[in-house]
Design a protein around this motif. Structure first.
Motif, short mmCIF file in Angstrom:
data_model
loop_
_atom_site.label_atom_id
_atom_site.label_comp_id
_atom_site.label_asym_id
_atom_site.label_seq_id
_atom_site.Cartn_x
_atom_site.Cartn_y
_atom_site.Cartn_z
N VAL A 41 -31.20 28.02 -0.48
CA VAL A 41 -32.55 27.66 -0.01
C VAL A 41 -32.74 27.93 1.47
CG1 VAL A 41 -32.68 25.88 -1.79
CG2 VAL A 41 -32.00 25.23 0.54
N TYR A 90 -39.21 24.54 10.04
CA TYR A 90 -39.61 24.10 8.71
C TYR A 90 -41.14 24.12 8.61
CZ TYR A 90 -34.74 23.08 8.47
OH TYR A 90 -33.37 23.23 8.50
N GLN A 91 -41.63 24.52 7.45
CA GLN A 91 -43.07 24.73 7.27
C GLN A 91 -43.88 23.46 7.46
OE1 GLN A 91 -44.31 28.35 4.55
NE2 GLN A 91 -43.42 26.73 3.32
N GLY A 93 -35.50 30.28 2.72
CA GLY A 93 -36.85 30.00 2.24
C GLY A 93 -37.27 30.76 1.01
N GLY A 94 -36.36 31.53 0.41
CA GLY A 94 -36.74 32.32 -0.74
C GLY A 94 -36.47 31.67 -2.08
N ASP A 114 -41.99 40.48 -1.80
CA ASP A 114 -43.43 40.44 -1.49
C ASP A 114 -43.88 41.72 -0.80
OD1 ASP A 114 -42.10 40.03 0.89
OD2 ASP A 114 -43.29 38.29 1.53
N SER A 120 -38.63 20.61 -0.45
CA SER A 120 -38.83 21.94 -1.01
C SER A 120 -39.94 22.68 -0.29
CB SER A 120 -39.13 21.85 -2.51
OG SER A 120 -39.14 23.13 -3.11
N VAL A 121 -41.05 21.99 -0.02
CA VAL A 121 -42.15 22.62 0.71
C VAL A 121 -41.71 22.96 2.13
CG1 VAL A 121 -44.47 22.26 1.65
CG2 VAL A 121 -43.93 21.52 -0.68
N GLY A 164 -39.62 26.17 2.64
CA GLY A 164 -40.20 27.45 2.26
C GLY A 164 -40.42 28.37 3.44
N SER A 165 -40.76 29.62 3.14
CA SER A 165 -41.02 30.62 4.16
C SER A 165 -42.31 31.34 3.83
CB SER A 165 -39.87 31.62 4.25
OG SER A 165 -40.19 32.69 5.12
N ALA A 212 -41.08 36.42 2.22
CA ALA A 212 -39.82 36.37 1.47
C ALA A 212 -38.66 36.88 2.32
CB ALA A 212 -39.94 37.22 0.22
N PRO A 222 -36.62 27.98 -4.03
CA PRO A 222 -37.15 26.63 -3.84
C PRO A 222 -36.15 25.53 -4.20
CG PRO A 222 -38.05 27.58 -5.85
CD PRO A 222 -37.23 28.67 -5.18
#
Length: 412
Positions: free
Chosen positions: A369, A317-318, A372-373, A280, A397-398, A401-402, A405, A375
């Motif tokens: 995983v 975690y998001q 976070g890059g 990114d 999965s959500v 995430g990060s 990247a 999924p």
């Protein structure tokens, strides 16, 4: 694969280093400079370096560095940086590598490091030891004669100046240190590691100029830097040189854009060669024509949890997550079993449980995983994660995430 019962693993002694290092040189077919050799020796952690011996013959090597790696949430987690791995061609398929990897992971566990990481010379090797691809590197060959940049406000206020790389090393390292917490996968560098960026042998130049450095400043303070080389080329009397980027870091969008604009505009060049950047990376969103940037992706960082509970509890975690994993880890059996992960953006816990599993996977998938890059849902679609409770895969999965990247800034 036959088992080699004659091979003995021993911790490396300082007086054995020359032989150990020469074994690596032969295995990788490279001839490092005296400066590279000295840096390698200074960074060797003898207590974490192994030699495999067949009688008096050294037939295998493996080492580890004591790193701290940024994970989602910004924590720096103790991580073994697996390195210097080689096996003599005369002793392939005799269990030498497997025995070294097993011993090494047992040692990592004993040291209390939740993670082990590596870069792979051959991607097919390390999956069987539980390492999964956790970060991808972005490369590009940018046609700077035909691609323009649209820079953000404030770019013109950034002052750029050439500086000898050695003279501004401390200032550049301070910039790097300030960026570490902001991106998963980055490494907090210990003393001496910053000098690797200044290595400038003919082998590294590959026909390009000596290493150059430009620093970005605001109010006299260094806010970014770029290190690069220029490879000259002339085609029918027209300059077609290439700028080869070594590394670049900046503390804000305007400083980064100023450095990229400079690299795009170096006289007598028409290509900017970039490798191993974050997927990114900001410059992609400034260019006028991304198709003329010839983007490419390559596996960069391989990761494996050595202690599943400690590793999953170390990151955030998001979104809120409460999931039970059924983990398989044939190589490190202490990880096998069910683990309940409960966490959110503030913190997490991960403990063994007898509750029914929601998702089933191997430790290799957890490694992929973790930063976070990659999924979880993608691995599920590939059949590498099994959903045992409906909806669990999407939820987890959500959460895994990060916002940015993961990226490994340099090899080891």
């Amino acid at each position: 694969m036959a088992t080699d019962l004659t091979t003995e693993l021993k911790v490396l002694r300082p007086e054995q280093w020359d032989e150990w290092w020469e074994h690596l040189v032969r295995a990788f077919g490279e001839g490092p400079s005296p400066q590279e050799r000295e840096l390698d020796r200074s960074r060797t952690e003898f207590g974490r370096s192994l030699g495999a011996w067949d009688g008096d013959e050294l037939v295998g090597t493996a080492g580890a560095f004591s790193f701290r790696m940024t994970v989602p949430g910004g924590a720096l987690v103790p991580t073994a940086g697996v390195t210097m791995v080689s096996v003599s061609a005369t002793h392939r398929r005799r269990g030498v590598l497997t025995s070294m990897m097993r011993r090494q992971l047992e040692d990592v566990r004993a040291l209390g490091e939740p993670l082990a990481a590596l870069t792979a010379s051959e991607p097919a090797i390390y999956g069987r030891f539980g390492y999964g691809v956790a970060a991808i590197g972005l490369g590009a060959e940018i046609d700077t004669a035909r691609v323009a940049l649209s820079v953000p406000p404030g770019t013109d206020a950034v002052r750029l100046r050439y500086a000898a790389p050695e003279a501004v090393l401390d200032a550049c390292e301070a910039v790097y240190a300030r960026t570490v917490a902001g991106r998963p996968g980055m490494l907090a560098r210990g003393p001496g590691w910053e000098r690797a960026a200044l290595l400038d042998s003919e082998r590294r130049r590959r026909g390009a100029s000596p290493l150059q450095c430009v620093v970005a400043e605001r109010d006299g303070v260094t806010v970014g830097y770029a290190r690069f080389r220029v490879r000259p080329s002339w085609e029918e009397g027209s300059a077609e040189g290439t700028v080869v980027l070594s590394d670049l870091a900046a503390l804000d969008a305007a400083s980064g854009a100023a450095l990229w604009r400079f690299l795009f505009g170096i006289d007598l060049t028409s290509t900017l060669s970039v490798r191993a950047r974050p997927v990114d990376d900001a410059w992609q969103y400034l260019v006028s024509d991304v198709r003329r940037c010839r983007l490419r992706l390559q596996d960069a960082l391989y990761l494996r949890p050595v202690d599943v509970g400690a590793a999953l509890a170390a990151r955030t975690y998001q979104t809120p997550v409460d999931v039970v994993f059924e983990v398989q880890d044939a190589f490190c059996p202490w990880n096998t079993g069910r683990w309940r992960l409960s966490g959110d953006a503030k913190g997490a816990s991960c403990e063994r449980t007898a509750d029914p599993a929601d998702l089933a996977l191997s430790v290799r998938e957890l490694g992929s995983v973790y930063l976070g890059g990659v999924p979880l849902a993608g691995l599920g679609a590939a059949g590498r994660v099994r959903e045992l409770r409906e909806g669990a895969l999407a939820e987890a999965s959500v959460a895994f995430g990060s916002a940015v990247a993961p990226w490994l800034p340099h090899g080891f």
